[in-house]
Design a protein around this motif. Sequence first.
Motif, mmCIF file in Angstrom:
data_model
loop_
_atom_site.group_PDB
_atom_site.id
_atom_site.type_symbol
_atom_site.label_atom_id
_atom_site.label_comp_id
_atom_site.label_asym_id
_atom_site.label_seq_id
_atom_site.Cartn_x
_atom_site.Cartn_y
_atom_site.Cartn_z
ATOM 1 N N ARG A 43 17.400 -14.990 -76.363
ATOM 2 C CA ARG A 43 18.363 -14.874 -75.243
ATOM 3 C C ARG A 43 17.830 -13.924 -74.173
ATOM 4 O O ARG A 43 17.960 -14.184 -72.970
ATOM 5 N N ARG A 44 17.251 -12.814 -74.610
ATOM 6 C CA ARG A 44 16.755 -11.834 -73.621
ATOM 7 C C ARG A 44 15.548 -12.416 -72.862
ATOM 8 O O ARG A 44 15.412 -12.215 -71.658
ATOM 9 N N ILE A 45 14.696 -13.148 -73.568
ATOM 10 C CA ILE A 45 13.546 -13.767 -72.885
ATOM 11 C C ILE A 45 14.071 -14.727 -71.803
ATOM 12 O O ILE A 45 13.602 -14.702 -70.658
ATOM 13 N N LEU A 46 15.069 -15.539 -72.158
ATOM 14 C CA LEU A 46 15.613 -16.506 -71.190
ATOM 15 C C LEU A 46 16.239 -15.782 -69.990
ATOM 16 O O LEU A 46 16.112 -16.241 -68.854
ATOM 17 N N GLU A 47 16.873 -14.647 -70.248
ATOM 18 C CA GLU A 47 17.468 -13.897 -69.132
ATOM 19 C C GLU A 47 16.411 -13.442 -68.142
ATOM 20 O O GLU A 47 16.660 -13.346 -66.950
ATOM 21 N N ARG A 48 15.212 -13.182 -68.682
ATOM 22 C CA ARG A 48 14.178 -12.619 -67.805
ATOM 23 C C ARG A 48 13.170 -13.643 -67.291
ATOM 24 O O ARG A 48 12.351 -13.324 -66.427
ATOM 25 N N LEU A 49 13.235 -14.862 -67.832
ATOM 26 C CA LEU A 49 12.304 -15.922 -67.391
ATOM 27 C C LEU A 49 12.757 -16.494 -66.043
ATOM 28 O O LEU A 49 13.957 -16.608 -65.799
ATOM 29 N N GLY A 50 11.789 -16.906 -65.236
ATOM 30 C CA GLY A 50 12.129 -17.579 -63.984
ATOM 31 C C GLY A 50 12.462 -19.053 -64.224
ATOM 32 O O GLY A 50 12.352 -19.552 -65.348
ATOM 33 N N ASP A 51 12.837 -19.749 -63.138
ATOM 34 C CA ASP A 51 13.237 -21.170 -63.247
ATOM 35 C C ASP A 51 12.110 -22.033 -63.793
ATOM 36 O O ASP A 51 12.346 -23.060 -64.422
ATOM 37 N N ARG A 52 10.849 -21.637 -63.523
ATOM 38 C CA ARG A 52 9.724 -22.475 -63.948
ATOM 39 C C ARG A 52 9.157 -22.082 -65.318
ATOM 40 O O ARG A 52 8.211 -22.688 -65.792
ATOM 41 N N GLY A 53 9.748 -21.047 -65.905
ATOM 42 C CA GLY A 53 9.295 -20.621 -67.236
ATOM 43 C C GLY A 53 9.856 -21.519 -68.325
ATOM 44 O O GLY A 53 10.769 -22.319 -68.074
ATOM 45 N N LYS A 54 9.279 -21.408 -69.543
ATOM 46 C CA LYS A 54 9.759 -22.208 -70.693
ATOM 47 C C LYS A 54 9.725 -21.333 -71.933
ATOM 48 O O LYS A 54 8.843 -20.481 -72.089
ATOM 49 N N LEU A 55 10.688 -21.582 -72.830
ATOM 50 C CA LEU A 55 10.686 -20.897 -74.122
ATOM 51 C C LEU A 55 10.834 -21.950 -75.222
ATOM 52 O O LEU A 55 11.772 -22.750 -75.209
ATOM 53 N N ILE A 56 9.863 -21.941 -76.133
ATOM 54 C CA ILE A 56 9.934 -22.831 -77.301
ATOM 55 C C ILE A 56 10.210 -21.923 -78.494
ATOM 56 O O ILE A 56 9.500 -20.925 -78.694
ATOM 57 N N ALA A 57 11.259 -22.251 -79.264
ATOM 58 C CA ALA A 57 11.629 -21.359 -80.371
ATOM 59 C C ALA A 57 11.669 -22.124 -81.690
ATOM 60 O O ALA A 57 12.088 -23.275 -81.745
#
Length: 317
Positions: A43-57
């Motif tokens: 959740r914290r990574i997503l809060e700090r990622l920009g619109d073009r970022g991606k998170l695979i979990a």
Amino acid sequence: MANAAEMEMQHRTVLLEEAVDALLWRDDGIYVDCTLGRCGHSRRILERLGDRGKLIALDKDPQAIEEAKKIIDPRFSIAHESFARLRDVLAGYGVTRVAGVLLDLGVSSPQLDDPTRGFSFRFNGPLDMRMDPTRGESAAEWLARATVQEITEVIKCYGEERFAFQIAKALLARRMDSDRLGPLVTTGELASIVAGVVKTRERGKSPVTRTFQALRIHVNQELVDLQIVLDAAADLLEKKGKLVVISFHSLEDRIVKRVMRTLTSVEAIDRRIPMRAHQFAPPPYKLVGKVKPCAKEIAENSRARSAIMRIVERVAL
Ligand SMILES: C[S@@+](CC[C@H](N)C(=O)[O-])C[C@H]1O[C@@H](n2cnc3c(N)ncnc32)[C@H](O)[C@@H]1O
């Protein structure tokens, strides 16, 4: 033993800000959280990622996956997989390089505090201990077929338990009595057999802690998977990419330290390069640091007590 009403099913994320600070260096990168748990870091990574970022979990635990499905975010993808399959999971998304990989090892509080999962000696429950109960063999199934030598080895190596052989013998004696007592299938009975054998007492530690840790590590192949994921993660990092690993006991930390030392030493340089060039080529990774939780975090969350976070950065491809 505590009852269900006393259960603390919340997971308090360890080194939350420190881990995300160490991991995120560009807000449009592809990041991997290999240990979703209750999604604290994600959740914290997503809060700090920009619109073009991606998170695979990823997580092995179906309950962690269900929890993660509550996060509706086009930048977020979830995989019910072991992190030992990191390379294949990323290939499935068409990803060959990532900006950072996070591992927050061990079990989550909801796993530990749920008697039906069988991780804890504090509750009586089925002797399971699988992070992924949909696959593999439970602790009870393994104990029903393993030899004294195998049980001794697991408890000795993964629990660093002096009484490993005596515990294994007691478990075998119990198995011989299965016709009368039925199979050994509860955490409560395992705990009482082990406590009856371990003669010394360590301060602040139950006599059964080491055995439970050992069986959990064995059932989940924790150290094997860790070695595999560290090698894969380091290899998948892009230049400036970060590998951030939080470990909770010395067996894990020893592996993390050894892999990171190898990556950042001159030995990591390709041996096919002529010797003279070695003198000038720096290792392809550098150690960024080691962080431990502060006194305040430890006071608020006893699980943080033994945490150590280690970070490496890829400096060359
Ligand atoms: C300490 S918790 C992570 C907590 C998480 N960082 C948070 O903030 O909520 C560790 C998680 O890693 C998962 N896990 C452990 N070994 C794994 C493996 N080999 N593959 C995938 N997940 C694993 C466990 O199921 C557990 O949910």
